[in-house]
Design a protein around this motif. Sequence first.
Motif, short mmCIF file in Angstrom:
data_model
loop_
_atom_site.label_atom_id
_atom_site.label_comp_id
_atom_site.label_asym_id
_atom_site.label_seq_id
_atom_site.Cartn_x
_atom_site.Cartn_y
_atom_site.Cartn_z
N GLU A 286 -9.92 0.94 -0.26
CA GLU A 286 -10.99 0.46 0.68
C GLU A 286 -11.47 1.09 1.63
O GLU A 286 -12.57 0.94 1.93
N THR A 287 -10.56 1.72 2.43
CA THR A 287 -10.79 2.40 3.78
C THR A 287 -12.07 3.33 3.36
O THR A 287 -13.10 3.65 3.97
N VAL A 288 -11.98 4.10 2.12
CA VAL A 288 -12.64 5.32 1.57
C VAL A 288 -14.18 4.31 1.42
O VAL A 288 -15.14 5.15 1.90
N LEU A 289 -13.91 3.33 0.88
CA LEU A 289 -15.32 2.98 0.26
C LEU A 289 -16.05 2.29 1.67
O LEU A 289 -17.30 2.49 1.66
N ASP A 290 -15.30 1.77 2.60
CA ASP A 290 -15.81 1.30 3.72
C ASP A 290 -16.56 2.61 4.55
O ASP A 290 -17.70 2.47 4.86
N GLU A 291 -15.84 3.75 4.45
CA GLU A 291 -16.68 5.05 5.00
C GLU A 291 -17.82 5.20 4.44
O GLU A 291 -18.69 5.81 5.09
N LEU B 153 -12.65 -2.59 -9.52
CA LEU B 153 -13.93 -3.11 -9.87
C LEU B 153 -14.03 -4.45 -8.77
O LEU B 153 -14.85 -4.47 -8.51
N ASP B 154 -12.94 -4.78 -8.67
CA ASP B 154 -12.94 -6.11 -7.74
C ASP B 154 -13.41 -5.71 -6.23
O ASP B 154 -14.34 -6.24 -5.62
N LEU B 155 -12.74 -4.49 -5.68
CA LEU B 155 -13.24 -4.08 -4.55
C LEU B 155 -14.64 -3.41 -4.43
O LEU B 155 -15.42 -3.66 -3.45
N VAL B 156 -15.05 -2.64 -5.36
CA VAL B 156 -16.51 -2.20 -5.28
C VAL B 156 -17.47 -3.23 -5.36
O VAL B 156 -18.41 -3.00 -4.81
N GLU B 157 -17.46 -4.17 -6.22
CA GLU B 157 -18.25 -5.35 -6.21
C GLU B 157 -18.65 -5.75 -4.64
O GLU B 157 -19.83 -6.29 -4.54
N ARG B 158 -17.62 -5.82 -3.94
CA ARG B 158 -17.70 -6.32 -2.50
C ARG B 158 -18.80 -5.47 -1.93
O ARG B 158 -19.25 -5.79 -0.78
N TYR B 159 -18.77 -4.10 -2.22
CA TYR B 159 -19.44 -3.19 -1.67
C TYR B 159 -20.87 -3.09 -2.11
O TYR B 159 -21.53 -2.18 -1.30
N LEU B 160 -21.30 -3.58 -3.07
CA LEU B 160 -22.42 -3.36 -3.80
C LEU B 160 -23.48 -4.26 -3.19
O LEU B 160 -23.05 -5.38 -2.88
#
Lengths: 321, 321
Positions: free
Chosen positions: B71-76, B97-104
């Motif tokens: 999560e931290t890395v996707l944030d950055e 997948l659940d995490l990534v969707e929040r960032y798309l």
Amino acid sequence: MGLIGGSVLRALAAAGHDMVGFDADPATRGTARTAAAEAPPSARWRIVPSVSAAVADAELCVIAVPLPALETVLDEITGRGYRGLITDVTSVKLPVLDLVERYLEGGSQRLAGFVGGHPMAGRETSGFTAADPRLFDDCAWVLGLEPGRTMLGDWLDLADLVTSLGARAVPTTAAEHDRAVATISHVPHLVASAVAEQAADPLAAALGAGSFRDGTRVAATRSDLVAAMCGGNADSVRPVLDAVIESLTAARAALDARDPIAALRPWLASGHRVRAAWPATPGEPLPMRPSVNALLDLGRAGGWITSVSKDRTTVTAVRPE
Amino acid sequence: MGLIGGSVLRALAAAGHDMVGFDADPATRGTARTAAAEAPPSARWRIVPSVSAAVADAELCVIAVPLPALETVLDEITGRGYRGLITDVTSVKLPVLDLVERYLEGGSQRLAGFVGGHPMAGRETSGFTAADPRLFDDCAWVLGLEPGRTMLGDWLDLADLVTSLGARAVPTTAAEHDRAVATISHVPHLVASAVAEQAADPLAAALGAGSFRDGTRVAATRSDLVAAMCGGNADSVRPVLDAVIESLTAARAALDARDPIAALRPWLASGHRVRAAWPATPGEPLPMRPSVNALLDLGRAGGWITSVSKDRTTVTAVRPE
């Protein structure tokens, strides 16, 4: 003359001993006879068509049959009046001891002429074609030592022989052996089978890599051999299998925790600690005066013998550092 | 830049790609920088001191961190406005997948720019010093394909890249992947730890041979990595672990039978059947027109892709015989 019996035959022949082999299966005898003709003249063996021909004039008889066949073979050998030294390579030692006692003179509880053996050198392949004279290099070869029953001279003769093949002679009682092999061989075989069974799905099989390959390798061993080995050691396998099931049940509970990752970490630590320290680093080889108690203490400490002096008064002992 | 991330870096650099590496640990960055200087000039990589420097001008970002750090890395990465392709190498795909969707963008449920990955190439060693550019030779490399969500073009770009490293690109959904790896990796790790834990006794450790060595090899993996992997896939690990415990409980019952050897034989047969047929023999490579459904069917049948045509209209597919 399967994997172990065939390898013992080839290894002792290669070491210059006069070897005679027998297998109940005529096809195996044929294979072994052909292989003998192809071996260097100095390392050949003879194949004979009967147990009586095999033990005639022998000084040592190595019985390499699965536990269920042992009684018949002992019957044949002792029926033929064989009086030399006997050893075996069966993966379980208490049931062998029980059987052998019935065949020893007068039921005296003295194991004159018998030393149970177990080379820890299994493979998932079997049969004489898989036999390998180098199979015992650096392998632990358990030689049974029962206080007040095994003749120390017999034990040292066998220790001399197996260490000459490059094996580590490990002194231990049948009972201690059976518990130890339940832990490091029999239960791992059962566990490998239970894990392999789950991977019938083609996608799972296609993704199987190192952890599946190694973790289930021994599940490819012939089922009848594994059944004989584990079932023949049922008394010692039960508590170890119970402990594994209990441990996995604790892991299952950790998976139900609110933070399964944090809950699994301490559970994983103890298995990691044991495995990361294995195998132990061998210490310096040191001379030792062999006695039944000193040898058994050495075995309990995880040590072994690497040679026996000609006059049998000294052995070379190695302990873990 | 641990074992997998470091190996991806080295493998892609060796294949001629312009690679930039970052690790949160300054010591690892130092090691990787020194190793770069020692690599052939055509296969060097640059080490940078921040995530933003790593993703600046990148076309592809490979995230190689354990699940808890993702999560931290996707944030950055997304915070720095990165808009290129993203993949990961995490051993569990549904939580990713659940995490990534929040960032798309817009939470559109379309995974534009993301293809989850998982190279099945673990080792019990870790860290950049264990990284190996040949680690992915012939290894199965899962690339996530979610019907109606993954862009087929993104998937084919990644498949082209990983097959160029010698890997087998396996198309599958995150859910099917997570069940499969629970079976062939996560549960085997837990089982290895439970078995290793029993061998604390020095005699048992001294007798440990092939079945113990291989059956417990992965218990030497760092506990925090195994905990993250198994705990992060708890939903899929639970039913497989339950099945293994149930199977072992059946073996335990067989040991209580009047004839444990006879009772164990049929129990052992199913695991033996699966393992003896593994790995499946690959059939002939055949051209295939890639579509999401055709690719997923291939994956379910235990098949994989070995190459992607330049124009992306054809892939080479291999199925088990």
